[in-house]
Design a protein around this motif. Sequence first.
Motif, PDB file in Angstrom:
ATOM      1  N   SER A  69      39.880  29.427  44.851  1.00 24.05           N
ATOM      2  CA  SER A  69      39.974  30.261  43.668  1.00 24.05           C
ATOM      3  C   SER A  69      41.110  29.732  42.811  1.00 24.05           C
ATOM      4  CB  SER A  69      40.245  31.709  44.080  1.00 24.05           C
ATOM      5  OG  SER A  69      40.522  32.497  42.970  1.00 24.05           O
ATOM      6  N   PHE A  70      40.846  29.511  41.537  1.00 26.06           N
ATOM      7  CA  PHE A  70      41.886  29.014  40.642  1.00 26.06           C
ATOM      8  C   PHE A  70      42.752  30.170  40.157  1.00 26.06           C
ATOM      9  CE2 PHE A  70      43.489  27.802  36.418  1.00 26.06           C
ATOM     10  CZ  PHE A  70      44.225  26.686  36.798  1.00 26.06           C
ATOM     11  N   ASN A  71      44.059  30.012  40.300  1.00 25.86           N
ATOM     12  CA  ASN A  71      45.004  31.018  39.854  1.00 25.86           C
ATOM     13  C   ASN A  71      45.915  30.372  38.819  1.00 25.86           C
ATOM     14  OD1 ASN A  71      47.565  32.507  39.743  1.00 25.86           O
ATOM     15  ND2 ASN A  71      46.684  33.759  41.386  1.00 25.86           N
ATOM     16  N   LYS A  72      45.753  30.753  37.560  1.00 25.65           N
ATOM     17  CA  LYS A  72      46.502  30.096  36.479  1.00 25.65           C
ATOM     18  C   LYS A  72      48.002  30.381  36.556  1.00 25.65           C
ATOM     19  CE  LYS A  72      45.406  33.649  33.092  1.00 25.65           C
ATOM     20  NZ  LYS A  72      44.748  33.957  31.848  1.00 25.65           N
ATOM     21  N   TYR A  73      48.392  31.530  37.088  1.00 22.75           N
ATOM     22  CA  TYR A  73      49.805  31.853  37.242  1.00 22.75           C
ATOM     23  C   TYR A  73      50.482  30.853  38.179  1.00 22.75           C
ATOM     24  CZ  TYR A  73      54.053  34.434  38.400  1.00 22.75           C
ATOM     25  OH  TYR A  73      55.347  34.799  38.596  1.00 22.75           O
ATOM     26  N   TYR A  74      49.911  30.672  39.370  1.00 19.35           N
ATOM     27  CA  TYR A  74      50.485  29.732  40.324  1.00 19.35           C
ATOM     28  C   TYR A  74      50.344  28.290  39.846  1.00 19.35           C
ATOM     29  CZ  TYR A  74      51.454  33.292  43.797  1.00 19.35           C
ATOM     30  OH  TYR A  74      51.967  34.374  44.469  1.00 19.35           O
ATOM     31  N   PHE A  75      49.274  27.999  39.115  1.00 17.56           N
ATOM     32  CA  PHE A  75      49.122  26.653  38.578  1.00 17.56           C
ATOM     33  C   PHE A  75      50.240  26.357  37.575  1.00 17.56           C
ATOM     34  CE2 PHE A  75      47.410  23.481  35.631  1.00 17.56           C
ATOM     35  CZ  PHE A  75      47.120  22.472  36.531  1.00 17.56           C
TER      36      PHE A  75
END
Length: 127
Positions: free
Chosen positions: A3-9
């Motif tokens: 799952s892509f998480n933009k915050y952690y990215f």
Amino acid sequence: MFSFNKYYFGLTVLLFMTEALIALYAHDQFIRPYAGDFLIVIFLFCLVKAFVKAPSNRVIVSVLTFSYLIEATQYFNLVHHLGLDQSKIAPLILGNHFSWIDMVAYTLGAIVIFSLQSSPEASLPVR
């Protein structure tokens, strides 16, 4: 699971840039040897959380274990045993000098992540 998480990215990119700046410009006796090791655990945590939906505690333990294993390869001089002494990238990735202080820095980084993840007013979202 994936799952892509933009915050952690975003945090991953920020921490990567910080690590790169440390590697390029910090030639001191504190920031480069200690802050870099402290931040690398946080970087790896954010990198995993950016792409994998997993419990934070499991990711923290996995990243810390991975960091310890990399440090163990330095203790056993794996770069030399693999014949990669002349490589520019192998010592950068695997390192070339074992240090107990590095283990402490990794552990402190993991403790900070754990503290932020378990705190009710944490700045890092628990996912």
